[in-house]
Scaffold this motif. Structure first.
Motif, short mmCIF file in Angstrom:
data_model
loop_
_atom_site.label_atom_id
_atom_site.label_comp_id
_atom_site.label_asym_id
_atom_site.label_seq_id
_atom_site.Cartn_x
_atom_site.Cartn_y
_atom_site.Cartn_z
N ASN A 8 7.65 3.53 1.87
CA ASN A 8 7.24 2.60 0.82
C ASN A 8 8.37 1.66 0.43
N ASN A 64 0.86 -1.18 0.00
CA ASN A 64 0.00 0.00 0.00
C ASN A 64 0.90 1.23 0.00
N SER A 65 1.45 1.55 -1.17
CA SER A 65 2.35 2.69 -1.28
C SER A 65 1.55 3.99 -1.20
N ALA A 86 -1.71 -1.12 -10.26
CA ALA A 86 -2.43 -0.36 -9.24
C ALA A 86 -3.87 -0.28 -9.75
N GLN A 131 -1.24 -3.09 -6.02
CA GLN A 131 -1.39 -2.22 -4.86
C GLN A 131 -2.73 -2.53 -4.18
N HIS A 189 -5.15 5.35 -1.33
CA HIS A 189 -3.97 6.14 -1.68
C HIS A 189 -4.46 7.57 -1.94
#
Length: 265
Positions: free
Chosen positions: A17, A9-10, A177, A207, A211
């Protein structure tokens, strides 16, 4: 060949990260994986105004993952990052692959850019800040021909057919993502379709979660065999899952159901 998909989960803290990515690579190595795959934009997925400056393919991002590959003795597909682009306004969305000595063995620039307008749901124009790549890439990873792609590429089957036929790929890699609203209906279906129609293993790292600003990714990273069977799937959290790829099974499938050999177009 054991492979791992690392789900993260950047967000807007690049150092954090990268540390999470390193932790997941260590988990993959400890599980006996030869290859670990990270998601798209593994180092940063946050507001554009605070994004790190784009880098060349031998910059700090590359050095970080080259070091991880070398120290862990692991093939590392480093998801993707913002590579310096053709002009000041645009970057490339680029994947790098490192061998266990830390050497850079492949670079792929995302070809299909995510330009989508869904009223009341999503408005995203990747092409405003990203330039498209124009080359398909097949890398030799641990002696296995592996086709590279990124996220939105998944919706374009002609890319994967070229990787499988012209490039003789036996593995297809998809760092992503993928957005929640499309992912819950399309992610698994498209991944399994690409595996079945090209009779390849598909290794897809996504991902997961929220975000900034206002984006939620679907996750469900998975590894799929050439019959379309899901061999491993990550739960809805940060983590790493592994599966063993059996290339004798791949050869048997291609022999018993020779759809690649039978194609006429």
């Amino acid at each position: 060949m054991r492979v791992a998909v690392c789900q993260v989960n950047s967000r807007a803290d690049r150092n954090h990260n990268l540390q999470v990515a390193r932790d997941q690579l260590e988990r993959a190595a400890a599980a006996g994986a030869e290859l670990a795959v990270l998601p798209e934009y593994v180092d940063y997925l946050g507001p554009g105004e605070t994004a790190p400056k784009p880098e060349p393919a031998d910059g700090e991002f590359a050095e970080f993952f080259a070091t991880a590959a070398r120290e862990l003795g692991l093939w590392v597909h480093a998801g993707s990052f913002h590579e310096s682009g053709p002009d000041p306004q645009r970057t490339y969305n680029t994947s790098l692959v490192f061998d266990p000595s830390g050497g850079l063995v492949a670079r792929y620039r995302k070809i299909h850019l995510y330009d989508v307008e869904i009223a009341g749901r999503v408005s995203y124009q990747e092409s405003r800040s990203v330039a498209p790549g124009d080359e398909t890439v097949v890398a030799e990873i641990a002696g296995v021909r592996t086709g590279l792609s990124i996220c939105y590429d998944l919706r374009f089957p002609e890319l994967y057919r070229r990787l499988a036929v012209d490039g003789a790929a036996r593995i297809l890699v998809v760092p992503a993502a993928f957005m929640m609203h499309t992912g819950r209906d399309h992610w698994e279906v498209l991944l399994r379709a690409r595996a079945i129609e090209n009779q390849c293993y598909v290794v897809a790292a996504g991902q997961i979660g929220d975000h900034d600003p206002g984006r939620t990714c679907f996750g469900r990273s998975m590894i799929i065999d050439p019959w379309g069977t899901v061999l491993a799937q990550a739960p809805d959290t940060v983590g790493t899952v592994t599966a063993d790829l059996d290339f004798e099974r791949l050869d048997k499938i291609r022999t018993e159901l020779p759809s690649l050999a039978n194609r006429r177009l």
